[in-house]
Design a protein around this motif. Structure first.
Motif, PDB file in Angstrom:
ATOM      1  N   ILE A   1       0.794  -1.167  -0.133  1.00  0.00           N
ATOM      2  CA  ILE A   1       0.066  -0.106  -0.075  1.00  0.00           C
ATOM      3  C   ILE A   1       0.956   1.142   0.077  1.00  0.00           C
ATOM      4  CG2 ILE A   1      -1.410   1.560   1.516  1.00  0.00           C
ATOM      5  CD1 ILE A   1      -2.921  -1.258   2.260  1.00  0.00           C
ATOM      6  N   GLN A   2       2.095   1.272   0.732  1.00  0.00           N
ATOM      7  CA  GLN A   2       2.867   2.337   0.719  1.00  0.00           C
ATOM      8  C   GLN A   2       3.301   2.575  -0.565  1.00  0.00           C
ATOM      9  OE1 GLN A   2       2.686   4.446   3.733  1.00  0.00           O
ATOM     10  NE2 GLN A   2       1.248   2.756   3.808  1.00  0.00           N
ATOM     11  N   PHE A   3       3.970   1.650  -1.286  1.00  0.00           N
ATOM     12  CA  PHE A   3       4.680   1.725  -2.596  1.00  0.00           C
ATOM     13  C   PHE A   3       3.506   2.392  -3.657  1.00  0.00           C
ATOM     14  CE2 PHE A   3       5.286  -0.276  -6.805  1.00  0.00           C
ATOM     15  CZ  PHE A   3       6.411   0.572  -7.058  1.00  0.00           C
ATOM     16  N   ALA A   4       2.072   1.773  -3.547  1.00  0.00           N
ATOM     17  CA  ALA A   4       1.061   2.066  -4.131  1.00  0.00           C
ATOM     18  C   ALA A   4       0.993   3.722  -4.030  1.00  0.00           C
ATOM     19  CB  ALA A   4      -0.141   1.586  -3.942  1.00  0.00           C
ATOM     20  N   CYS A   5       0.857   4.067  -2.804  1.00  0.00           N
ATOM     21  CA  CYS A   5       0.702   5.535  -2.380  1.00  0.00           C
ATOM     22  C   CYS A   5       1.674   6.441  -3.084  1.00  0.00           C
ATOM     23  CB  CYS A   5       0.843   5.620  -1.002  1.00  0.00           C
ATOM     24  SG  CYS A   5      -0.754   5.210  -0.099  1.00  0.00           S
ATOM     25  N   ASP A   6       2.903   6.059  -3.054  1.00  0.00           N
ATOM     26  CA  ASP A   6       4.285   6.645  -3.783  1.00  0.00           C
ATOM     27  C   ASP A   6       3.900   6.636  -5.243  1.00  0.00           C
ATOM     28  OD1 ASP A   6       5.387   7.074  -1.311  1.00  0.00           O
ATOM     29  OD2 ASP A   6       7.059   5.688  -1.810  1.00  0.00           O
ATOM     30  N   VAL A   7       3.398   5.689  -5.867  1.00  0.00           N
ATOM     31  CA  VAL A   7       2.957   5.767  -7.256  1.00  0.00           C
ATOM     32  C   VAL A   7       2.156   6.516  -7.461  1.00  0.00           C
ATOM     33  CG1 VAL A   7       2.138   4.510  -9.155  1.00  0.00           C
ATOM     34  CG2 VAL A   7       3.891   3.337  -7.576  1.00  0.00           C
ATOM     35  N   ALA A   8       0.991   6.535  -6.654  1.00  0.00           N
ATOM     36  CA  ALA A   8      -0.204   7.566  -6.861  1.00  0.00           C
ATOM     37  C   ALA A   8       0.291   9.135  -6.771  1.00  0.00           C
ATOM     38  CB  ALA A   8      -1.429   7.213  -6.064  1.00  0.00           C
ATOM     39  N   GLN A   9       1.113   9.313  -5.841  1.00  0.00           N
ATOM     40  CA  GLN A   9       1.812  10.642  -5.637  1.00  0.00           C
ATOM     41  C   GLN A   9       2.752  11.090  -6.612  1.00  0.00           C
ATOM     42  OE1 GLN A   9       2.382  10.562  -1.319  1.00  0.00           O
ATOM     43  NE2 GLN A   9       0.190   9.960  -0.932  1.00  0.00           N
ATOM     44  N   GLY A  10       3.097  10.198  -7.542  1.00  0.00           N
ATOM     45  CA  GLY A  10       4.297  10.570  -8.453  1.00  0.00           C
ATOM     46  C   GLY A  10       5.758  10.821  -7.981  1.00  0.00           C
ATOM     47  N   GLU A  11       5.937   9.924  -6.846  1.00  0.00           N
ATOM     48  CA  GLU A  11       7.374   9.722  -6.253  1.00  0.00           C
ATOM     49  C   GLU A  11       8.157   8.887  -7.273  1.00  0.00           C
ATOM     50  OE1 GLU A  11       8.258  11.215  -3.436  1.00  0.00           O
ATOM     51  OE2 GLU A  11       6.216  11.984  -2.948  1.00  0.00           O
ATOM     52  N   ASN A  12       9.447   8.967  -7.108  1.00  0.00           N
ATOM     53  CA  ASN A  12      10.444   8.261  -7.781  1.00  0.00           C
ATOM     54  C   ASN A  12      10.030   6.639  -7.670  1.00  0.00           C
ATOM     55  OD1 ASN A  12      13.084   6.466  -8.211  1.00  0.00           O
ATOM     56  ND2 ASN A  12      13.732   8.663  -9.124  1.00  0.00           N
ATOM     57  N   VAL A  13       9.574   6.066  -8.784  1.00  0.00           N
ATOM     58  CA  VAL A  13       9.106   4.774  -8.665  1.00  0.00           C
ATOM     59  C   VAL A  13      10.323   3.752  -8.290  1.00  0.00           C
ATOM     60  CG1 VAL A  13       8.041   2.588 -10.075  1.00  0.00           C
ATOM     61  CG2 VAL A  13       7.355   4.959 -10.223  1.00  0.00           C
ATOM     62  N   ASP A  14      11.399   3.852  -8.936  1.00  0.00           N
ATOM     63  CA  ASP A  14      12.379   2.938  -8.693  1.00  0.00           C
ATOM     64  C   ASP A  14      13.089   3.046  -7.467  1.00  0.00           C
ATOM     65  OD1 ASP A  14      12.438   2.065 -11.367  1.00  0.00           O
ATOM     66  OD2 ASP A  14      13.900   3.575 -12.265  1.00  0.00           O
ATOM     67  N   GLU A  15      13.031   4.269  -6.850  1.00  0.00           N
ATOM     68  CA  GLU A  15      13.631   4.485  -5.395  1.00  0.00           C
ATOM     69  C   GLU A  15      12.614   3.717  -4.526  1.00  0.00           C
ATOM     70  OE1 GLU A  15      14.615   8.342  -4.628  1.00  0.00           O
ATOM     71  OE2 GLU A  15      16.244   8.436  -5.991  1.00  0.00           O
ATOM     72  N   SER A  16      11.409   4.171  -4.516  1.00  0.00           N
ATOM     73  CA  SER A  16      10.388   3.478  -3.803  1.00  0.00           C
ATOM     74  C   SER A  16      10.379   2.023  -4.030  1.00  0.00           C
ATOM     75  CB  SER A  16       9.150   4.108  -4.272  1.00  0.00           C
ATOM     76  OG  SER A  16       8.020   3.531  -3.377  1.00  0.00           O
ATOM     77  N   ARG A  17      10.541   1.365  -4.875  1.00  0.00           N
ATOM     78  CA  ARG A  17      10.431  -0.048  -5.269  1.00  0.00           C
ATOM     79  C   ARG A  17      11.719  -0.608  -4.358  1.00  0.00           C
ATOM     80  NH1 ARG A  17      10.850  -0.171 -10.191  1.00  0.00           N
ATOM     81  NH2 ARG A  17       8.765  -0.218 -10.818  1.00  0.00           N
ATOM     82  N   GLU A  18      12.583  -0.098  -4.465  1.00  0.00           N
ATOM     83  CA  GLU A  18      13.926  -0.554  -3.986  1.00  0.00           C
ATOM     84  C   GLU A  18      13.755  -0.438  -2.427  1.00  0.00           C
ATOM     85  OE1 GLU A  18      18.829  -0.141  -3.829  1.00  0.00           O
ATOM     86  OE2 GLU A  18      17.705   1.213  -5.048  1.00  0.00           O
ATOM     87  N   PHE A  19      13.285   0.577  -1.897  1.00  0.00           N
ATOM     88  CA  PHE A  19      12.782   0.716  -0.524  1.00  0.00           C
ATOM     89  C   PHE A  19      11.959  -0.390   0.082  1.00  0.00           C
ATOM     90  CE2 PHE A  19      10.400   2.404   3.218  1.00  0.00           C
ATOM     91  CZ  PHE A  19      11.531   2.650   3.945  1.00  0.00           C
ATOM     92  N   PHE A  20      10.808  -0.694  -0.505  1.00  0.00           N
ATOM     93  CA  PHE A  20       9.715  -1.496  -0.139  1.00  0.00           C
ATOM     94  C   PHE A  20      10.171  -2.738  -0.473  1.00  0.00           C
ATOM     95  CE2 PHE A  20       7.340   2.679  -0.242  1.00  0.00           C
ATOM     96  CZ  PHE A  20       6.955   2.682   1.167  1.00  0.00           C
ATOM     97  N   VAL A  21      10.668  -3.388  -1.282  1.00  0.00           N
ATOM     98  CA  VAL A  21      11.129  -4.577  -1.442  1.00  0.00           C
ATOM     99  C   VAL A  21      12.008  -4.931  -0.303  1.00  0.00           C
ATOM    100  CG1 VAL A  21      12.604  -6.197  -2.890  1.00  0.00           C
ATOM    101  CG2 VAL A  21      10.851  -4.705  -3.987  1.00  0.00           C
ATOM    102  N   ASN A  22      13.054  -4.026  -0.147  1.00  0.00           N
ATOM    103  CA  ASN A  22      13.945  -4.122   1.326  1.00  0.00           C
ATOM    104  C   ASN A  22      12.871  -4.284   2.452  1.00  0.00           C
ATOM    105  OD1 ASN A  22      16.267  -4.401  -0.108  1.00  0.00           O
ATOM    106  ND2 ASN A  22      16.472  -2.186   0.008  1.00  0.00           N
TER     107      ASN A  22
END
Length: 391
Positions: A223-244
């Motif tokens: 959900i936190q990753f989805a919120c980042d996507v919806a808010q236009g955050e950097n997808v690659d950085e967000s993905r790496e963080f939440f995968v970890n």
């Protein structure tokens, strides 16, 4: 196009043979073998052959077990122009129990398509074209393959057997249903006595405390990753963080297939991100069941998202989080599932009547809470991504 498929919700298939015969009475020879019909045209210069196969949930249970969830997933992932129409389509798919599959040895022409539409109208249900376009029982487009709405004024139809036939009746279930109806009456919320009981405790397949806890943590992270996507955050950085984060809490295996695809696709869909973000409300029911939320308030306001995050972020590992969980009783969870089931009926009934949801309810909150509660009780053994929302 060589295929045309009719999906329907029927109490039985006894009348289908007559309907096929009525549609192809002129200019055709019909041979039947069990539930397969070979139809040959008698025209001198335009001969062709059709094969019609009739399947029901009784005669071909494996087909429905394997294909209906896939059909639900397919239309759940289409970017519908109208979210309300999407819910209606998914509701219809959830109650389908009959298939009439038509195969033509040659490309289907307009005359043949008219015959198939006549059969569709006679049987009722929806028509499925190979490209994913759906037709109503008059042959009018419900939704195109790309999610654009057709001109049909579509409403789902379910046979009484599909709605009521699988009901497991019990004294416990009837008492729970009646208690909920008393609660609804006190709050002037509409209800119907025809909505079935939920299964009694011994017939449910409750998820374990650990399964609920791991699902809750995995869901919050996606959900936190989805919120980042919806808010236009950097997808690659967000993905790496939440995968970890998934690895840190050891819950990667508790993502659903849809969530995993969403997390790892190079360009996540913004609309899907919003849909996943709404699942805060489903997550809220999970942490309620684990003892972190005192009660499930009336579904007219969204949950406390900051607190929802803190419930997990306060702990450095899944083990620390899990040690703080206190599982609610199966009775409490089933009571809330019954209540949300009847809330949802009231919301749908009002929407169909073009009225506001009663008592200020938010139907999106109701649907997501239903997802979480029905998943926990193991309703129909349905998976998280494909929980039916029939009412």
């Amino acid at each position: 196009m060589n295929y045309f498929t009719i999906f329907a919700s029927k109490n039985n298939i006894d009348d289908i043979e007559v309907k096929i015969s009525d549609v192809f009475v002129k200019g055709f020879a019909i041979d039947k073998n069990d539930n397969e019909y070979v139809i040959k045209s008698k025209a001198l210069f335009k001969k062709y052959k059709l094969i019609i196969r009739v399947m029901s949930e009784d005669s071909n249970p494996d087909y429905f077990a394997n294909n209906i969830p896939g059909m639900m997933g397919y239309y759940d992932n289409i970017p519908f122009e109208d979210d309300n129409l999407k819910e209606l389509v998914l509701t219809q798919i959830s109650v389908l129990n009959t298939v009439i599959a038509i195969e033509s040895e040659k490309e289907i022409n307009e005359d043949q398509l008219q015959l198939f539409t006549n059969l569709l109208s006679s049987i009722g249900g929806i028509g499925f074209l190979p490209n994913g376009t759906l037709l109503d029982d008059e042959g009018i487009v419900i939704v195109y393959h790309d999610g654009l709405s057709g001109p049909s004024n579509f409403r789902p139809h379910a046979c009484t057997r599909k709605v009521m036939g699988q009901e497991v009746t019990s004294e416990e279930g009837e008492q729970r249903k009646n208690n909920t109806i008393v609660y609804l009456k006190e709050r002037a919320i509409p209800y119907t006595t025809s909505l079935p009981q939920l299964s009694p405790i011994e017939a449910c397949q409750f998820k374990t405390q650990e399964d609920i806890a791991r699902r809750a943590v995995a869901l919050l992270i996606v959900i936190q990753f989805a919120c980042d996507v919806a808010q236009g955050e950097n997808v690659d950085e967000s993905r790496e963080f939440f995968v970890n984060m998934l690895r840190k809490y050891d819950v990667d295996n508790y993502l659903t297939s849809n969530e995993r695809d969403f997390l790892h696709t190079s360009e996540p869909n913004g609309k899907e991100a919003i849909n996943i973000s709404w699942q805060y409300e489903a997550y809220w029911t999970l942490i309620w069941a684990l003892g972190f939320v005192e009660k499930l308030d009336f579904p007219d306001e969204v949950c406390d998202c900051e607190y929802a995050i803190q419930v997990v972020s306060n702990y450095e590992s899944f083990e620390q989080f899990y040690l703080q969980t206190t599982m609610r009783s199966q009775e409490e969870i089933l009571d809330e599932a019954d209540k949300i089931y009847r809330y949802h009926w009231a919301c749908v009934d009002s929407r169909i009547k073009d009225q506001a949801a009663p008592a200020g309810m938010n139907e999106s909150i109701v649907m997501e809470r239903r997802r979480g509660l029905f998943w926990m009780i193991g309703h129909r053994s349905e998976e998280w991504d494909n929980m039916s929302m029939d009412t």
